[in-house]
Write a protein that holds these residues in place. Structure first.
Motif, PDB file in Angstrom:
ATOM      1  N   ALA A  94      72.131  55.177  31.012  1.00 51.62           N
ATOM      2  CA  ALA A  94      71.806  56.355  31.615  1.00 51.62           C
ATOM      3  C   ALA A  94      72.251  56.507  33.169  1.00 51.62           C
ATOM      4  N   GLY A  95      72.606  55.433  33.674  1.00 51.47           N
ATOM      5  CA  GLY A  95      73.233  55.738  35.094  1.00 51.47           C
ATOM      6  C   GLY A  95      72.661  54.841  36.079  1.00 51.47           C
ATOM      7  N   ALA A  96      71.662  53.788  35.749  1.00 54.63           N
ATOM      8  CA  ALA A  96      71.041  53.103  36.875  1.00 54.63           C
ATOM      9  C   ALA A  96      72.064  51.768  37.256  1.00 54.63           C
ATOM     10  N   ASN A  97      72.009  51.423  38.644  1.00 47.36           N
ATOM     11  CA  ASN A  97      72.970  50.555  38.933  1.00 47.36           C
ATOM     12  C   ASN A  97      72.348  49.088  39.163  1.00 47.36           C
ATOM     13  N   LEU A  98      70.981  48.917  38.770  1.00 48.47           N
ATOM     14  CA  LEU A  98      70.092  47.630  39.210  1.00 48.47           C
ATOM     15  C   LEU A  98      68.963  48.082  38.209  1.00 48.47           C
ATOM     16  N   TYR A  99      68.125  47.067  37.325  1.00 49.50           N
ATOM     17  CA  TYR A  99      67.250  47.178  36.738  1.00 49.50           C
ATOM     18  C   TYR A  99      66.361  46.057  37.316  1.00 49.50           C
ATOM     19  N   MET A 100      64.961  46.372  37.567  1.00 46.14           N
ATOM     20  CA  MET A 100      64.021  45.345  38.071  1.00 46.14           C
ATOM     21  C   MET A 100      62.775  45.675  37.377  1.00 46.14           C
ATOM     22  N   VAL A 101      62.136  44.449  37.008  1.00 46.82           N
ATOM     23  CA  VAL A 101      60.647  44.556  36.401  1.00 46.82           C
ATOM     24  C   VAL A 101      59.743  44.367  37.434  1.00 46.82           C
ATOM     25  N   LYS A 102      58.637  45.217  37.221  1.00 45.24           N
ATOM     26  CA  LYS A 102      57.572  45.130  38.036  1.00 45.24           C
ATOM     27  C   LYS A 102      56.805  43.981  37.774  1.00 45.24           C
ATOM     28  N   PRO A 103      55.978  43.466  38.637  1.00 49.49           N
ATOM     29  CA  PRO A 103      55.869  43.769  40.137  1.00 49.49           C
ATOM     30  C   PRO A 103      57.198  43.097  40.833  1.00 49.49           C
ATOM     31  N   ILE A 104      57.454  43.914  41.989  1.00 40.93           N
ATOM     32  CA  ILE A 104      58.756  43.366  42.913  1.00 40.93           C
ATOM     33  C   ILE A 104      57.900  42.739  44.102  1.00 40.93           C
ATOM     34  N   LYS A 105      58.712  41.794  44.645  1.00 39.06           N
ATOM     35  CA  LYS A 105      58.348  41.314  45.883  1.00 39.06           C
ATOM     36  C   LYS A 105      58.967  42.026  46.970  1.00 39.06           C
ATOM     37  N   PRO A 106      58.546  42.434  47.853  1.00 35.41           N
ATOM     38  CA  PRO A 106      59.253  43.314  48.902  1.00 35.41           C
ATOM     39  C   PRO A 106      60.436  42.591  49.472  1.00 35.41           C
ATOM     40  N   LEU A 107      60.788  41.143  49.778  1.00 38.22           N
ATOM     41  CA  LEU A 107      61.851  40.870  50.221  1.00 38.22           C
ATOM     42  C   LEU A 107      63.153  40.965  48.936  1.00 38.22           C
ATOM     43  N   GLN A 108      62.692  40.560  47.801  1.00 37.81           N
ATOM     44  CA  GLN A 108      63.555  40.877  46.810  1.00 37.81           C
ATOM     45  C   GLN A 108      63.937  42.402  46.476  1.00 37.81           C
ATOM     46  N   MET A 109      63.080  43.214  46.872  1.00 35.70           N
ATOM     47  CA  MET A 109      63.468  44.623  46.956  1.00 35.70           C
ATOM     48  C   MET A 109      64.246  45.168  48.057  1.00 35.70           C
ATOM     49  N   MET A 110      64.017  44.572  49.085  1.00 34.00           N
ATOM     50  CA  MET A 110      64.865  45.065  50.183  1.00 34.00           C
ATOM     51  C   MET A 110      66.246  44.231  50.062  1.00 34.00           C
ATOM     52  N   THR A 111      66.212  43.038  49.635  1.00 35.25           N
ATOM     53  CA  THR A 111      67.641  42.541  49.538  1.00 35.25           C
ATOM     54  C   THR A 111      68.536  43.353  48.626  1.00 35.25           C
ATOM     55  N   TYR A 112      68.044  44.006  47.338  1.00 37.94           N
ATOM     56  CA  TYR A 112      68.887  44.768  46.684  1.00 37.94           C
ATOM     57  C   TYR A 112      69.078  46.231  47.221  1.00 37.94           C
ATOM     58  N   VAL A 113      68.001  46.848  47.810  1.00 45.81           N
ATOM     59  CA  VAL A 113      68.292  48.203  48.453  1.00 45.81           C
ATOM     60  C   VAL A 113      69.497  48.115  49.413  1.00 45.81           C
ATOM     61  N   ARG A 114      69.226  47.013  50.455  1.00 46.64           N
ATOM     62  CA  ARG A 114      70.436  46.841  51.380  1.00 46.64           C
ATOM     63  C   ARG A 114      71.782  46.715  50.693  1.00 46.64           C
ATOM     64  N   LEU A 115      71.865  46.005  49.653  1.00 51.18           N
ATOM     65  CA  LEU A 115      73.149  45.737  49.030  1.00 51.18           C
ATOM     66  C   LEU A 115      73.500  47.008  48.555  1.00 51.18           C
ATOM     67  N   LEU A 116      72.940  47.810  47.953  1.00 54.09           N
ATOM     68  CA  LEU A 116      73.192  49.117  47.169  1.00 54.09           C
ATOM     69  C   LEU A 116      73.637  49.947  48.029  1.00 54.09           C
ATOM     70  N   VAL A 117      72.971  50.143  49.299  1.00 54.90           N
ATOM     71  CA  VAL A 117      73.311  51.043  50.202  1.00 54.90           C
ATOM     72  C   VAL A 117      74.307  50.604  51.264  1.00 54.90           C
ATOM     73  N   GLY A 118      75.097  49.445  50.827  1.00 52.58           N
ATOM     74  CA  GLY A 118      76.288  48.866  51.971  1.00 52.58           C
ATOM     75  C   GLY A 118      75.775  48.657  53.083  1.00 52.58           C
ATOM     76  N   GLU A 119      74.558  48.014  53.311  1.00 52.75           N
ATOM     77  CA  GLU A 119      74.200  47.377  54.587  1.00 52.75           C
ATOM     78  C   GLU A 119      74.188  46.040  54.593  1.00 52.75           C
ATOM     79  N   GLU A 120      74.392  45.297  53.601  1.00 54.37           N
ATOM     80  CA  GLU A 120      74.462  43.933  53.264  1.00 54.37           C
ATOM     81  C   GLU A 120      75.421  43.591  52.396  1.00 54.37           C
ATOM     82  N   SER A 121      76.232  42.442  52.628  1.00 51.77           N
ATOM     83  CA  SER A 121      77.080  41.921  51.437  1.00 51.77           C
ATOM     84  C   SER A 121      76.658  40.731  50.963  1.00 51.77           C
ATOM     85  N   VAL A 122      77.354  40.360  49.750  1.00 51.08           N
ATOM     86  CA  VAL A 122      76.822  39.080  49.031  1.00 51.08           C
ATOM     87  C   VAL A 122      77.377  37.907  49.705  1.00 51.08           C
TER      88      VAL A 122
END
Length: 122
Positions: A94-122
């Motif tokens: 459908a066009g998703a870049n990442l799939y996460m299963v609830k519940p999501i821990k804040p640190l995990q969520m923010m790590t992926y958010v920052r990666l996807l918006v280009g604020e962090e690198s692997v």
């Protein structure tokens, strides 16, 4: 950075909003895919966080519609309680870049958010 949270559960939207705003993001919300599509066509977002099961238009349909529009495309995280491999496949199709299963821990969520918006690198 502006994020659109698309989820019919107000508690989930509030949880994601609190995590994102604490990290300095601007957040908007939609209660279903139809409302989200209207907002996406009127505004520019840097990221979408999308639930699957919603009334009027589910997350899969929202992403397919969004990806077919001639607008700047932002990454999307599909977030759901559905954990089957088929759900992952449908989300990516459908066009998703990442799939996460609830519940999501804040640190995990923010790590992926920052990666996807280009604020962090692997």
């Amino acid at each position: 950075m502006k994020v659109l949270i698309v989820d019919d559960a107000s508690t989930v939207r509030m949880y994601h909003r609190n995590v994102l705003e604490a990290a300095g993001y601007v957040v908007d919300e939609a209660v279903n895919g139809l409302e989200a599509l209207e907002k996406a066509l009127e505004n520019t977002f840097d990221l979408y966080i999308v639930d699957i099961n919603m009334p009027k238009m589910d997350g899969y349909e929202f992403l397919m519609q969004l990806r077919s529009e001639d607008i700047d495309q932002a990454p999307a995280i599909m977030v759901s309680t559905e954990a089957a491999e088929l759900d992952h496949t449908k989300a990516f199709t459908a066009g998703a870049n990442l799939y996460m299963v609830k519940p999501i821990k804040p640190l995990q969520m923010m790590t992926y958010v920052r990666l996807l918006v280009g604020e962090e690198s692997v």
